[in-house]
Design a protein around this motif. Structure first.
Motif, PDB file in Angstrom:
ATOM      1  N   SER A  80      -0.221   4.589  10.583  1.00 13.49           N
ATOM      2  CA  SER A  80       1.119   4.189  10.135  1.00 13.49           C
ATOM      3  C   SER A  80       1.799   5.289   9.321  1.00 13.49           C
ATOM      4  O   SER A  80       2.994   5.197   9.052  1.00 13.49           O
ATOM      5  CB  SER A  80       1.041   2.901   9.313  1.00 13.49           C
ATOM      6  N   ASP A 107       1.329   0.640  13.713  1.00  8.09           N
ATOM      7  CA  ASP A 107       0.414  -0.228  12.979  1.00  8.09           C
ATOM      8  C   ASP A 107      -0.834  -0.468  13.837  1.00  8.09           C
ATOM      9  O   ASP A 107      -0.723  -0.612  15.057  1.00  8.09           O
ATOM     10  CB  ASP A 107       1.102  -1.561  12.682  1.00  8.09           C
ATOM     11  N   THR A 111      -0.297  -1.342  18.308  1.00  4.67           N
ATOM     12  CA  THR A 111      -0.234   0.110  18.529  1.00  4.67           C
ATOM     13  C   THR A 111       0.807   0.516  19.571  1.00  4.67           C
ATOM     14  O   THR A 111       1.224   1.676  19.606  1.00  4.67           O
ATOM     15  CB  THR A 111      -1.597   0.642  19.011  1.00  4.67           C
ATOM     16  N   VAL A 130      -6.331  -3.258   5.846  1.00  5.66           N
ATOM     17  CA  VAL A 130      -5.214  -3.862   6.564  1.00  5.66           C
ATOM     18  C   VAL A 130      -5.039  -5.324   6.151  1.00  5.66           C
ATOM     19  O   VAL A 130      -6.009  -6.002   5.811  1.00  5.66           O
ATOM     20  CB  VAL A 130      -5.381  -3.729   8.105  1.00  5.66           C
TER      21      VAL A 130
END
Ligand code: SAM
Length: 236
Positions: A80, A107, A111, A130
């Motif tokens: 990111s 992210d 993806t 995450v």
């Protein structure tokens, strides 16, 4: 969110030296896997020449490029941080065995990569950061080819009071097969030595070392409430 951190960390020779100690100069990780750990991850991935490794949370790309280069494989890195991704793309010539390399700002839970594009997936010290680890594992499963293998290094919460890390990491992989979990307590002394060195060196002049010293103090209560592990699993 990590862009400002990367600006500070990559500018600090002391910070780079602490994380890079014992690893090839090219890797420059911002993670806590020692050299024997990189070799262990490489053996679990068992990449073939020309295969594609996707690195979830690749940072500045070194660990994923090193792993792919060992086997003559290619790598697609996802992170990111656009600062980290730009650095990764500019560092690929440091890994002569690489079949190919490209890097994507995205992210790890979304993806944008095509389904089934990965022969293997690696993620080094990202899952615990995450907000939705289950969504990350679903995305890993989606990008893997059937039979493709994932190797994740992370920490698992084992205490009742400290919940910074996810609990029941193996439980995230129930949709996959051949799930294996390897505790790696022998990786921890190097991690704690890096933290201790940062706390000792922090004299307020190096913002990257100050960041690391702050993290060290935050992690202190977790030393007794977490376990270091590697998880590997295959897509059905
Ligand atoms: C501890 S660093 C590890 C970086 C790299 N794997 C390494 O070993 O040097 C964690 C990385 O995860 C990335 N990251 C954290 N949350 C993310 C997310 N939700 N999506 C994509 N990348 C993320 C950060 O930008 C950072 O590069």
């Amino acid at each position: 969110m990590y862009d400002e951190g990367y600006q500070r960390w990559r500018a600090s020779a002391r910070h780079l030296a602490l994380f890079g100690e014992g690893l090839p100069d090219s890797i420059q990780p911002f993670s806590f896997v020692p050299m024997q750990g990189m070799e262990f991850v490489s053996s679990l991935l068992a990449l073939s020449p020309g295969s594609t490794l996707v690195d979830f949370g690749c940072g500045r790309g070194g660990p994923g490029m090193w792993l792919a280069a060992q086997a003559g494989a290619g790598v697609i890195g996802v992170d990111s941080s656009k600062v980290a991704v730009a650095d990764a793309a500019s560092r690929q010539d440091l890994f002569p065995g690489l079949a190919s390399a490209r890097f994507v700002v995205a992210d790890v839970a979304d993806t944008g990569l095509p389904s089934g594009c990965a022969d293997a997936v690696v993620s080094i010290d990202v899952l615990q950061l995450v907000p939705d680890p289950a969504a990350m594992v679903r995305e890993i499963t989606r990008v893997l080819k059937p039979g493709g293998r994932v190797v994740v290094t992370t920490w698992e919460n084992t205490g009742v009071e400290v919940e910074r890390f996810p609990s029941d990491i193996p439980g995230l992989f129930t949709e996959m097969s051949d799930v294996e979990v390897y505790g790696r307590p022998e990786w921890l002394p190097r991690q704690y030595a890096i933290y201790d060195a940062a706390v000792e060196a922090d004299d307020g002049t190096d913002p990257a070392i100050a960041d690391l010293a702050k993290e060290a103090k935050m992690i202190e209560p977790l030393r007794e409430n977490s376990r270091r592990l590697v998880v590997t699993a295959s897509r059905r």
